[in-house]
Design a protein around this motif. Sequence first.
Motif, PDB file in Angstrom:
ATOM      1  N   GLN A 125      40.406  54.587  50.086  1.00  0.00           N
ATOM      2  CA  GLN A 125      40.219  54.896  48.672  1.00  0.00           C
ATOM      3  C   GLN A 125      39.035  54.087  48.153  1.00  0.00           C
ATOM      4  O   GLN A 125      38.921  52.904  48.449  1.00  0.00           O
ATOM      5  CB  GLN A 125      41.476  54.560  47.865  1.00  0.00           C
ATOM      6  CG  GLN A 125      42.729  55.291  48.315  1.00  0.00           C
ATOM      7  CD  GLN A 125      42.654  56.792  48.091  1.00  0.00           C
ATOM      8  OE1 GLN A 125      42.051  57.251  47.114  1.00  0.00           O
ATOM      9  NE2 GLN A 125      43.256  57.561  48.998  1.00  0.00           N
ATOM     10  N   ALA A 127      36.872  52.829  44.800  1.00  0.00           N
ATOM     11  CA  ALA A 127      36.861  52.611  43.350  1.00  0.00           C
ATOM     12  C   ALA A 127      35.499  52.074  42.931  1.00  0.00           C
ATOM     13  O   ALA A 127      34.786  51.463  43.735  1.00  0.00           O
ATOM     14  CB  ALA A 127      37.959  51.620  42.961  1.00  0.00           C
ATOM     15  N   THR A 199      41.094  49.840  50.417  1.00  0.00           N
ATOM     16  CA  THR A 199      40.523  50.067  49.090  1.00  0.00           C
ATOM     17  C   THR A 199      39.145  49.428  49.037  1.00  0.00           C
ATOM     18  O   THR A 199      39.016  48.203  49.170  1.00  0.00           O
ATOM     19  CB  THR A 199      41.410  49.470  47.982  1.00  0.00           C
ATOM     20  OG1 THR A 199      42.706  50.075  48.036  1.00  0.00           O
ATOM     21  CG2 THR A 199      40.798  49.730  46.611  1.00  0.00           C
ATOM     22  N   THR A 201      35.797  48.749  46.808  1.00  0.00           N
ATOM     23  CA  THR A 201      35.303  48.700  45.427  1.00  0.00           C
ATOM     24  C   THR A 201      33.797  48.447  45.450  1.00  0.00           C
ATOM     25  O   THR A 201      33.338  47.517  46.124  1.00  0.00           O
ATOM     26  CB  THR A 201      35.996  47.587  44.621  1.00  0.00           C
ATOM     27  OG1 THR A 201      37.421  47.754  44.704  1.00  0.00           O
ATOM     28  CG2 THR A 201      35.576  47.638  43.156  1.00  0.00           C
TER      29      THR A 201
END
Length: 432
Positions: A125, A127, A199, A201
């Motif tokens: 994922q 972000a 995740t 970022t």
Amino acid sequence: MKFRRIFVLLPVCVFLFGFHAANAAIANDDNIAVDVVSAGPLPTMIKNRMQASVSVIAGQLMDGRSMDEIDTGKVQYQTIIKDVFDKILIGYTVSDVFISSVNETVNVKVSLLPWNDTIKDVDVQVATDGVSQEIAALALNDIQGLHELFSENLCGLPVDAVDWSNGVLKHSLNDFMEKRLPEFRADFEMRTGEVTGVTVTIYPRMPVVRNIDLAMRSDTVPNLYLLQERSFFQTQTNILLGVPVAFVNRHKDYFAKRLGEALDRRTSFSLLAIHTQVEIRPDEQTMINSYSDTAKYNINIEGWADFGRANNGESMTYKLHAGSFITPKNEFFTQIFFKPQEADLDWAAGYYYHFDNRWRVGGRYFFDNNYWSIDTQRIFNRKWSARFDYAPSQDFWEGAVRYNVHDFVSLEYVWQQSDHKEDKWLRLIGHF
């Protein structure tokens, strides 16, 4: 007899010396080759890091030693490498170490057994932080393939070995970002398991756009008409605030098209079929110029203030030009002249033929004084232009050279002859 013995022994000595030299080869960083293999999948980047670690251990043990010494002590070296590497390795067990020397090269082969739980899939994922959703979408489009990067480096790896691989993954991610999205930096967090969650970022790098200077221009509609949409256009350009300058520069064609289309969709612009071109000069102080013109109409409003005019002294005039293009080159128009100091209103109608966007010729009929004039205009660039008007029945001609000081202000040097009298003056022109 002695010489004959020397010649007989010489080949034997050369052979023995060469044999000794071959076996006297010394081990060093250049001739110690390491290969790490696993009973299960071993991601390439992880394998490379393991081989580098084993190379350090092997170098400490064998660097500077001869091949004979290595062959003699290889069992001991194998045991030491196995014990040391096994202690620093997480997620694998070292099952065997084998050392051999071939052609002056020391080969170290390390065999591994992965622990039971291994990573079978990766869920990545991404972000964004510090940018709008639209900028984020552009950035994410640039880094497609991020899932494959983590999948290649993690799938098949024992779950317990994930922490050991962080350095390799960080290096791989930095290389990936430098190639795909160099204007942003990236960090990641992992939740280990058979399906490992990652995740990522991303953050903008400096320098970023801090201020925007906006200029709206048109050759076919009045500045006042553009000003009604300035506030809207400013809000649209604010999307660039806080965005890395290099990212805006790399995607400036996208931003120029997006901003131009946003203006053209406005009711006031679509009503006149206005098409907008946008020019962006990215910097911390970004300059944005819009050029909005219509192919159907030619409308402008000017205010004149004459200085140094001998015949009429200083005078002011407002001029409205409203034209319509029947074809791209043929324009029919009307003009209204208003002199507030005389409360006088005059108007004319005429036709211009536009050879291109820099050269035109045509004529006007002035209804107040009932005469025709022949007019021509030449535009040299955005700053300089010239015109010439001639009225045969009035014994009148007027020429002028114009300099555009600003989008809203121009200066014109006028040279006129009327009734056999010449006059020259300076005209200040406001563009409304």
